[in-house]
Design an enzyme around this catalytic site. Sequence first.
Site, PDB file in Angstrom:
ATOM      1  N   LYS A 289       0.794  -1.253   0.126  1.00 58.50           N
ATOM      2  CA  LYS A 289      -0.080  -0.052   0.052  1.00 58.50           C
ATOM      3  C   LYS A 289       0.910   1.315   0.001  1.00 58.50           C
ATOM      4  O   LYS A 289       0.781   2.245  -0.774  1.00 58.50           O
ATOM      5  CB  LYS A 289      -0.934  -0.051   1.273  1.00 58.50           C
ATOM      6  N   GLY A 349      -4.757  -1.691   4.777  1.00 60.97           N
ATOM      7  CA  GLY A 349      -4.054  -2.735   4.408  1.00 60.97           C
ATOM      8  C   GLY A 349      -4.757  -4.088   4.559  1.00 60.97           C
ATOM      9  O   GLY A 349      -4.668  -5.113   3.723  1.00 60.97           O
TER      10      GLY A 349
HETATM   11  O1  LIG Z   1       1.024  -2.647   2.160  1.00 62.05           O
HETATM   12  P1  LIG Z   1       2.083  -2.146   3.051  1.00 62.05           P
HETATM   13  O2  LIG Z   1       1.978  -0.619   3.012  1.00 62.05           O
HETATM   14  O3  LIG Z   1       3.332  -2.703   2.487  1.00 62.05           O
HETATM   15  O4  LIG Z   1       1.763  -2.588   4.498  1.00 62.05           O
HETATM   16  C1  LIG Z   1       1.925  -4.004   4.940  1.00 62.05           C
HETATM   17  C2  LIG Z   1       1.572  -3.995   6.402  1.00 62.05           C
HETATM   18  O5  LIG Z   1       2.423  -3.014   7.247  1.00 62.05           O
HETATM   19  C3  LIG Z   1       2.084  -2.689   8.573  1.00 62.05           C
HETATM   20  O6  LIG Z   1       2.557  -4.058   9.436  1.00 62.05           O
HETATM   21  C4  LIG Z   1       0.639  -2.522   8.838  1.00 62.05           C
HETATM   22  O7  LIG Z   1       0.407  -2.921  10.192  1.00 62.05           O
HETATM   23  C5  LIG Z   1      -0.110  -3.706   8.099  1.00 62.05           C
HETATM   24  O8  LIG Z   1      -1.337  -3.088   8.338  1.00 62.05           O
HETATM   25  C6  LIG Z   1       0.044  -3.667   6.735  1.00 62.05           C
HETATM   26  O9  LIG Z   1      -0.778  -4.457   6.013  1.00 62.05           O
END
Ligand SMILES: O=P(O)(O)OC[C@H]1O[C@H](O)[C@H](O)[C@@H](O)[C@@H]1O
Length: 662
Positions: A289, A349
Amino acid sequence: MASAVIDSCLGQAGPLLGPLHFRKSQAVRRGTIRGTVAVARPAGVSLKGSSKAGASAASTRSQGVTRALSPAMVELETASLQISQTPEWKTLEDHVTEIERLHLRDLLRDAARSELLFHEHNKIISDFSRQRVTQKTIELLVNLADRAKLRKKIDAMFNGEKINLTEDRAVLHVALRSPRDKEIYTDGADVVPEVWQVLDKIKDFTDKVRDGTWLGATGQPLTDVVAIGIGGSFLGPLFVHTAMRTEQTAAEQARGRNLRFLANVDPVDVARALNGLKPETTLVVVVSKTFTTAETMLNARTVRTWLTAELGKEAVSKHMVAVSTNLKLVKEFGIDPENAFAFWDWVGGRYSVCSAVGMLPLSLQYGFDIMEQFLMGAHNVDEHFRTAPFEDNIPVMLGLTGVWNTTFLGYPSLAILPYTQALSKLAPHIQQVSMESNGKGVSLDGSKLSFEAGEIDFGEPGTNGQHSFYQLIHQGRVVPCEFIGIVKSQQSVYLKGEVVSNHDELMCNFFAQADALATGKTPVELRAGNVPDSLIPHKTFTGNRPSTSILLPELTAYTVGQILSLYENRIAVQGFIWGINSFDQWGVELGKVLAAKVRSEMNMCRTQDRKVGPSDGFNHSTTKLLNRYLEGKARLLYPEPEDVFPCDLIDADHCRPPSSYV
Ligand SMILES: O=P(O)(O)OC[C@H]1O[C@H](O)[C@H](O)[C@@H](O)[C@@H]1O
């Protein structure tokens, strides 16, 4: 207007006007409640150093900049102010003693009660009769839901209100599975056309890869896909992929294709994900994300090197695509924005599996048409959730019984127990959705909760779990369970001469376990079975252990979508009742900030004259442990004694090269 709303809300408080008025005046003093409201930031949240895209905006807010809340949001925030101080909550607390006098063994003899607790929506059957509830409990829980303004909160979510207050974002993952002809607005814009624009692009791209129109750099078809991502950019897609692999139509569509996931930054995971793959036939999907997550970005660089070492730099444009909300960083990484699939900050996410996060890799594997069924299934349950009365609403009932078990009966865990191997990744996915959403300590306005929110989720498919942790849930701690069974297996195996198929055998356990937990086995029954007295305490099952049973007709893309929506919405219900923000995740930041500090220490340790000590900001324990690690690493990097550099200066001994080299 807002104060009128607050007054009318407080006006219902009856005997609890005192505490609520206190809350009100406190909130008004802080400036959280007024017509247009200045919102206090949550106490103690450090946003500095955060790698998330929203962090810079949030950090300005944390420096005292305030923002306006719509009257609707003021009302919802107000409804969340210490729900535990309301008469509805107190009534439920008092009701616990009534329930404690009842045993499920007896409650289950009441067929009328069972009928009331049996619900059906579009062939999904849910049976709440093994919950420690009576009709009165359900009524009281619904009263609590009304007091928490559950209906308005659900509507606010579906209407694109910015209910994620700390990040000032709407929560619109439900829009990801909306039909084309619907309109869903946030910030004055209809998001549905954008959603479908990306879905159309996914269909177009995945069709081309699957039919060989899109080829790799050497002209070979891209039959293997490695999806790199972690957390919400991994667990949801893995759950759906695992559920679909053995479904007949999906399996046919996937013939000759491979989908692998790379999540952990552990080089072992990298090696396993790439093992046996050839760069010429591999398409890499980088899913993030934010496009800043340390693990994903390092893995993406590692795999890019693996590709380009063999195929050259130009191969990236054919072999690497991305899914992100941060298209600027995608471009900087070297992926053509044309090969990027967008999503939006109103998709959390952990709620992103219906966006390109899941839809791209899964459509590459199974084809877009099958995955569209998945979206339709999720939408079907979303609509049920949005419109059905609470008493007949399966996600609402799941959420309410979850609150009842966790908060009122004091059972903090939930075991998710699907009786199909295909759902083996459901519990790991729900762990993130639930625990990252509802593991919070403060209510929406930032005041400390007077009760513990959140639920500890874990699970394993039956019957495997029965041979592992079920001992504890039968005779040890009380762990509420959710059993999920399927009528028609994805694989029908009937052995000639056997009346009971493998699937029947599996399902026998689905029925038996729920009853064993509920009814138990008494000493009287044991004595009647000639069990010796000395063994009776050991063989007694107290029973009265709550569970819900969910039965689905089959496990297809459509019903997998339904299951997803059941859980996502169940978790939202719990958060809405507890009055917390289920859609932020500040609790994951601190560890990342500290990891960045360790990372910079490691980088500096490459220089030979490096001096590290407690003054660098680590406590004694961390310094010592970290230096042991660096010492071990030094031995690997600098095998000659003179190459060993003194990176551990807690005490003089550690300054010397390791003794084995002296
Ligand atoms: O999708 P990204 O930005 O790489 O984030 C990946 C993950 O990062 C963190 O651990 C957040 O707590 C998650 O909610 C998220 O899904």
